[in-house]
Structures are given as C-alpha cells and as structure tokens.
Design a protein around this motif. Structure first.
Motif, short mmCIF file in Angstrom:
data_model
loop_
_atom_site.label_atom_id
_atom_site.label_comp_id
_atom_site.label_asym_id
_atom_site.label_seq_id
_atom_site.Cartn_x
_atom_site.Cartn_y
_atom_site.Cartn_z
N LEU A 1 3.76 2.42 4.09
CA LEU A 1 3.03 3.39 3.80
C LEU A 1 3.89 4.70 2.88
O LEU A 1 3.35 5.15 2.21
N ALA A 2 5.25 5.10 3.57
CA ALA A 2 5.81 5.80 2.93
C ALA A 2 6.26 5.41 1.28
O ALA A 2 6.03 6.12 0.67
N LEU B 1 3.01 5.90 -0.73
CA LEU B 1 2.73 7.23 -0.97
C LEU B 1 3.80 7.91 -1.84
O LEU B 1 3.54 8.57 -2.79
N GLY B 2 4.90 7.46 -1.68
CA GLY B 2 5.97 7.72 -2.71
C GLY B 2 5.76 7.39 -4.27
O GLY B 2 5.93 8.09 -5.10
N LYS B 3 5.11 6.17 -4.28
CA LYS B 3 4.76 5.80 -5.64
C LYS B 3 3.73 6.22 -6.37
O LYS B 3 3.68 6.79 -7.26
N ALA B 4 2.61 6.79 -5.66
CA ALA B 4 1.58 7.38 -5.92
C ALA B 4 1.92 8.93 -6.30
O ALA B 4 1.19 9.44 -7.20
N LEU C 1 -7.93 3.06 3.92
CA LEU C 1 -7.21 4.15 4.77
C LEU C 1 -7.62 5.51 4.09
O LEU C 1 -7.03 5.58 2.94
N ASP C 2 -7.91 6.64 4.47
CA ASP C 2 -7.95 7.76 3.99
C ASP C 2 -7.02 8.73 4.61
O ASP C 2 -7.19 9.23 5.97
N SER D 1 -5.76 -1.55 3.14
CA SER D 1 -5.89 -1.46 4.62
C SER D 1 -4.53 -1.86 5.34
O SER D 1 -4.52 -1.60 6.31
N LYS D 2 -3.59 -2.18 4.49
CA LYS D 2 -2.21 -2.59 4.77
C LYS D 2 -1.32 -1.48 4.70
O LYS D 2 -0.14 -1.44 4.87
N GLY D 3 -1.84 -0.43 3.78
CA GLY D 3 -0.84 0.63 3.36
C GLY D 3 0.06 0.16 2.32
O GLY D 3 1.25 0.82 2.02
#
Length: 777
Positions: free
Chosen positions: A96-97, A100-103, A126-127, A139-141
């Motif tokens: 997930l990190a 999120l880093g890519k986003a 996932l919100d 769903s897998k992050g």
C-alpha cells in the motif's frame, strides 16, 4: 470559550513593537540546553514514546474492527477478529505504501502511513484517508487513485458524505447538492436552484466555513435530509492578507450578536433517484443545535439533531430557539412535508442534549422518544410517548450525568451510554460505561475501573472496546461484553518505559475549593522533573474558561497536555483547573456564570491559586502568571485587568475579547440575547475586555493571527486601542496570514511564550532566538 479550529498558510511572523519597558531580568541566564531539555516534553517528542496505546478502534462489522498500533518500530494497522481473538494486518503495508507513493509522486514509508480513516466499499475497494485526503485503492492495495479532499476547493475533489450502502457520496458544488458514484466517479446534480449565499447543505457557522456537505442519508440510501441555508441578509466578515502587491481579501458570512438578520436554514428532503426536493412545511429554522452553537458540531462531522426512522418512512429533528432556551422535538412526513411538533422543553438558561453527542433517540417502531434533560440538575434520560407527546417515565435517575448515548436497541429495550459522576468515590470527570433498560430501573456498570473510559461499541451492541486510563496511568485496552461488561479479549496495554526513560513525570491531580468555599474544583499540577521543595517557584495558571469545555481537557492519559510540562521544566509550577461554569458536573455548576461571561471562571481560579499557595510553601504567590488561547486569551486579559493584584504576567492568544464582535450563536447561548437600555447600556458591556483596560498593572503579551477566521483579529485590536488610550505598556505579536491555531508559527509562539514567562515572571534571561526542533515527517 471559543471553538478552536486549526489550519494556516503562514508567510512569516511579525512582532509589532515590544511596548513593555519593564525591569530587566535579574536572575540566571538560561541556555539553549535548558530550552532543549524543556522541549523534550513537548507533545511532538513525548507522544511517539508511548507504545501500544490503542485508545480507539473503528468497527468494520459486528465482529471485526481495525486500529493503529505504534511502537519504536513505527505504525502497524491491524484487523481484530472478535470471534477468534486473532489479529492480522489490515493490509500489506509495503504494497500500500508503494501504491500511495506512486499516486502522490513521492515516497511513502510503510511504517509511517499516517492513515486517519479506512473503509471497504461495496465492491471491495479500499477508501484510505490520510490527513483529510482520500485515496481509492484496489482490494489488494496494488494501485491507488486520488479521491476527494476534505479541505479541497477543486472541482471533482469536493469532500463527500458516504451513503449507508457505501456506493455514493453526496457533496456540494456551486451552492447545489450533487452525488458521486464511489467507484466510477460519475456525478449527478440533485438540486438546481441553489445560488450564492442560498445554497444546499452548505457548512457555515461564521466561525467555521468549510466545503463539507451537512446532511443525513436515509438508511436505504435513497433520500437525503439537508437544508437550504439562507445567508443573503447575513452580515459579512472581512480579513486581509499580508503580501507584496494587492492583498488577498477573504470575505464570508459571519453573523454577530444582536444582528437583526442571522443565518437561517430551510429544511428539505432530496430524493436521489428522482432528483426531487421536498421542502418541509414550516418556517425557516435557526442555525442552532442542542449540542453546541452550530447545526454540525459532533465528532462525526454530520448534522446533529436529525434522525431517520429505520425504514426511512419519517424524519425526526429538534429545532432550537435563537437563545437556546427552548427546544422542539418534531417529526416530518417525508411524503408530504407536513411537520408535527411532538413536545418541547424550555429552560431558564440554555438547553443541551448531552456532552459530545446529541443524546435523544427516535423510536418510531415503539412510538417512543428517548429524551435527554437536566431538569433535576443532572443529565438524565426520559421516555416520551411519540403519539401524545406525554412523558412516560424517567429512564435514568439520580446524580451524575449521561454524557453520550452510544446505542439504543428498541427490540431489547436497552440503551448503552457513557456517564460521569454516577459512582461515589470516583473522580466526577471520569467517563464510565453503562447499560439501562428503557423501562427504567438501575443502570448496569459495564466498565467498572475508576478511570476514564473511551468506548467503541460494535454496531449491534453485543461487544465494545474499552480503552481506560487516567492522567497518571497509561491505557489498557480490552474487548468486553455489551451484556455484562466481562472481558472477552485483551487488545493492548500501553508501555511508557521509553517515555519514563526521558525523566518524564505524570501531572499531579489536585482539588481545591471554589469561589463559594464549598464546591470542589479539580485540576492538574505540573512540576519540574528536578523539583526541589526547598525552592520557591513562580506559578502559571493555564486557563480555558468554557463554558463549553474547561482548562484540563480529557481525563484520559496523555504524554503531553499543551506545553505544560515543558514550561514547568523551565522552573515553573503550572496548573490547570476546571472552574464553575464549565461542563460535566451538575447543571447548577455549569450555569454558574450564565449571563455574566466576563466572569471567565476567574473567581475559582483566584480561590484555587490562593489555596494552593497556602498549602505549598514552594509556590511563590508574588509571582503568578496566566495564559490561554482563544477563550483562554479572553480570560487571560480579564484576569490581568480585573485581578491585577494577583496576576503579574499574562499571555493572551487569539482572544474573543468582546463577544459582540464574535459570531452570534456562541455568545447568545451563554450571555443571552443582546438588550440595550434607554441610556444605551447593554448586557454585553461588562464582558468587553477593552472596557477594563485601565486596570492593567503587570506585563501583558497579546497575540493574534491576522487571517484568523474563527476569532477575527479585530478582537485583539479593540484591546490594543483601549490600552493605548489608557497609556498602558504592553506587548503585541501579530502573525501575518496565520489562522486561529497559528499553524507553522505555533512553535514560534510557544518559544515566545516561554521567553515571556522566563523574563517577566521568573526574572531570568531566556536564550536568544532558540529554535524549536520538531521531528520531520
């Protein structure tokens, strides 16, 4: 006194004239090392040293919840299975990190995700919320996309209110109500006639003005209860930025005490499928609630005083009068818009429905209403007949308050609630947890420890997570039965060994007598960690007079409370006391200075300080200081002007010094509606600090952010003007472009506060321009 809101974009700090000329410091000269030692006890240094302090959880369903666990290795987000007692990772942190880093376009550390919200959408996405920004992840992050932003003004990223089925979110754009599909992002406009200052679901209480939508979804996600907010006749507030070139001007609607025209709401129900708006058949309502001074002030950010029937067939709500003295319980027909007033309650001072949460409950299935009232001097629950509007009986009785009703089960006829002061021998500010039958009888204590209990109840009420602690003992978090309170599982036990290794010591609880010589006043005392009882210490009183809260704050464990311990480390005794006129105790205690808000709890502060001085020879009563922020800034100036023989040094930050210049509903609740005699004198004259400026004797530092949109900076300038006219010496710090909480300049203000007390109260010399060193993210 004033609701504190934070957030700022700071350009710099400007000191306007050190106008005080007082005597030069005669004592020791403090060093950077002295300040660095004090800074060790500021919250940003102490809080990370508390391990496994799980103080709240978020339920995913009746058998699962998630929470953040922290220790020296960082943060972990865990899922707890209540049926098995097993804990598993909420998601793959590293994966997930990376997503999120890519986003975000920058690295994100897996052990410092900073997640503040998490939910799973109907289709399994996932919100994830981080600092008010939402990210929609698979769903897998593996991949995340940027969603809405609670602080955004950008089209397409407006903050939304999620529907119960988690498929849609409602939001405001261009003064109208819209819905957005959570997964596809498809947007649909629901209302068409919203115009500037007459928009749907808009959030503006004067002291706050956000982009959030204020509404309540029906349980079936097909209808939305909201309002069209009419501010067309409401007066404006204007503040001006500091920059090179033409200044940035901010203007918004900000009603004041005594205004003929204030913000009103017109209640409506919007059908999501047909896009039709049903306007309830009633006159516009006051922009008020039974919980505080705004229609939306609960912790969930929703619309207080509005509840749907479980089958969405009707809507219940409570209307409040402008002066908060009367509340009407009403039910609306969602098909015709007809409104019926079921019953009402009038009180001599102000009606409130709880502490932290609206406590009334709409039970149309049994034709009943659970109602909260302080009619017997304590906050208790009462059962009313929905059809006749008649009182059936009291649900809870006796001394002590119901503070928050967390759930009512109409089928089992059970209510679960937090309460204070109901157990003899227990600190009256400790929240405990109970259940009670709607048919009356004794309440069952479900969280018995003599401590402050933070409760997270499962949706079905079968289980609850209980995090209990005190100001001196760290949290223990357990899973308990909602039936009898027995412990089902152990979740976490906080470890403060790393904190204790710094030399940290817990504050000391104390009681003194109030202004009447009889009433117990509770407080906390902070001493230097190298305290020497053979020395004499100056004392600093931290004040926040309420009336909606007090100086001490929560009685749960905290590694730092404001900067009290840090300031104590510089050679002071620091105290905080909840005087008469603050909540959580009896109604009479809370009403102590109703209609006389210039009181500011100061008679109790003075009495308490003098008692402490007599009790402890190491307190130097010739060197008494006081400080506070917002309402505490107001009270500090009152203390320096009206109790100048006791208080020698004061620091007043962002004070609402004359509530005729503050938004209407706060002061009209506590002081009453503005009345003016034939000679021009009003019931608000005495509370205005500028009218008492000639009383100043000691050293006073006034501070304010120039873009404060909660308490406008003109409040402090009224006092400045009066002090100049009275030929008084004082100090002034204006922080350009800072909001109410000072934002990036808050650490600068903290250092200036230390400097001021060191120099003028301790008679010593602070180090020059010490630089605070908060950890970098």
């Amino acid at each position: 006194m004033v609701p504190m809101k934070h957030g700022t974009r700071l350009l710099g700090a400007l000191v306007l004239g050190a106008l005080s000329t007082g005597a030069a410091a005669q004592g020791r000269t403090l060093t950077n090392d002295d300040y660095a030692k004090a800074e060790r006890y500021v919250g940003y240094n102490t809080t990370p040293l508390v391990d496994h302090a799980v103080t709240s959880v978020m339920w995913l369903d009746n058998a699962h919840f998630w929470y953040r666990d922290h220790d020296a290795k960082g943060d972990r987000y865990l899922r707890y299975d209540a049926s098995s007692g097993k804990t598993t990772p909420l998601f793959d942190h590293a994966r997930l990190a990376a997503a999120l880093g890519k986003a975000l376009g920058k690295p994100v550390k897996a052990d410092k995700l900073g997640i503040t919200g998490y939910s799973e959408t109907a289709d399994g996405h996932l919100d994830v919320a981080i600092r008010g920004k939402h990210y929609l992840c698979d769903s897998k992050g593996n991949a995340c996309a940027i969603g809405n932003d609670e602080n955004s003004e950008a089209v397409g990223h407006e903050p939304g209110v999620l529907s119960p089925d988690k498929r849609s979110e409602a939001f405001v754009r261009d003064w109208n109500l819209w819905v957005r599909d959570v997964v596809t992002g498809k947007e649909t406009q629901l209302t068409l006639d919203g115009v500037e200052n007459y928009g749907y679901a808009t959030d503006n209480a004067g002291w706050k003005h956000t982009n959030k939508a204020i509404l309540v979804w029906s349980p079936d996600s097909k209808q939305i209860a909201t309002f069209q907010q009419d501010q067309r006749k409401t007066g404006d507030m204007v503040i001006v930025g500091t920059n090179v070139g033409h200044p940035k001007v901010e203007k918004w609607k900000y009603p004041l005490v005594g205004d003929k025209d204030v913000t009103m709401i017109e209640r409506v129900i919007v059908d999501v499928g047909s896009h039709k708006t049903l306007r309830l058949k009633m006159e516009p309502d006051q922009h008020r609630s039974t919980l505080c001074d705004d229609v939306s002030c609960g912790r969930d950010g929703g619309w207080d005083d509005v509840q749907w029937a479980s089958d969405a067939s009707s809507l219940a709500f409570v209307s409040s009068s402008r002066d908060h003295k009367q509340a009407w319980f009403r039910v609306a027909d969602v098909h015709t818009g007809d409104v019926r007033t079921v019953f009402d309650e009038s009180v001599p001072t102000y009606y409130e429905s709880g502490n932290g949460k609206v406590n009334w409950q709409y039970l149309p299935e049994s034709h009943e209403v659970v109602w909260f009232s302080e009619r017997n001097n304590w906050g208790n629950l009462y059962l009313y007949d929905l059809d006749s509007g008649k009182l059936k009986h009291a649900i809870t009785t006796g001394e002590g308050n119901v503070t928050e009703v967390l759930k009512v089960d109409a089928k089992s006829r059970t209510a679960w609630f937090r309460g204070v002061g109901r157990e003899h021998g227990v600190d009256p500010y400790y929240q405990q947890f109970y259940k009670v039958s709607l048919d009356g009888g004794p309440a069952t204590l479900l969280a018995p420890e003599a401590a402050d209990h933070t409760i997270s109840l499962s949706p079905d009420g079968r289980l609850f997570v209980d995090a209990y602690s005190t100001p001196t003992t760290a949290p223990v978090t357990v899973l308990r039965s909602g039936d009898d309170g027995h412990v089902v599982g152990n979740i976490a036990k906080a470890d403060i060994s790393r904190l204790l290794a710094t030399g940290w010591k817990a504050p000391e609880p104390f009681t003194v007598k109030g202004r009447d010589g009889k009433t117990d006043i509770y407080g906390l005392m902070f001493k230097p960690t190298n305290f020497d009882p053979s020395k004499k210490y100056p004392i600093v009183d931290y004040i926040y007079p309420g009336p909606q809260t007090g100086s001490v704050g929560s009685r749960s464990f905290a590694a730092a409370r404001v900067d009290h311990q840090a300031l104590a480390e510089l050679g002071f005794i620091v105290v905080a006391m909840d005087g008469m006129g603050t909540p959580w105790r009896s109604k009479a205690f809370h009403d102590a200075y109703f209609g006389n808000i210039g009181d500011n709890t100061l008679p109790d502060q003075v009495a308490g300080l003098k008692e402490l001085g007599k009790r402890h020879g190491w307190i130097d009563m010739d060197r008494v200081g006081i400080w506070g922020h917002s309402g505490g800034g107001n009270a500090t100036v009152t203390a320096m002007f009206r109790h100048a023989d006791l208080f020698k040094v004061g620091i007043a930050e962002s004070g609402n010094h004359d509530n005729r210049n503050y938004e209407d509903d706060w002061a009209e609740k506590w002081q009453g509606l503005l009345t003016t005699d034939k000679d021009g004198k009003s019931n608000y004259d005495d509370q205005a600090n500028q009218n008492h400026a000639e009383g100043l004797k000691g050293h006073l530092l006034l501070a304010h952010g120039t873009m404060d949109d909660n308490v406008p900076p003109y409040e402090t300038l009224l006092v400045v003007d009066a002090l100049i006219k009275a030929n008084k010496d004082f100090d002034l710090l204006l922080i350009p472009n800072a909001r109410h909480g000072y934002g990036a300049a808050s650490n600068y203000m903290m250092r200036k506060r230390w400097d001021y007390f060191v120099r003028y109260l301790a008679g010593e010399t602070p180090p020059k321009e010490y630089t605070m060193k908060p950890p970098k993210d």
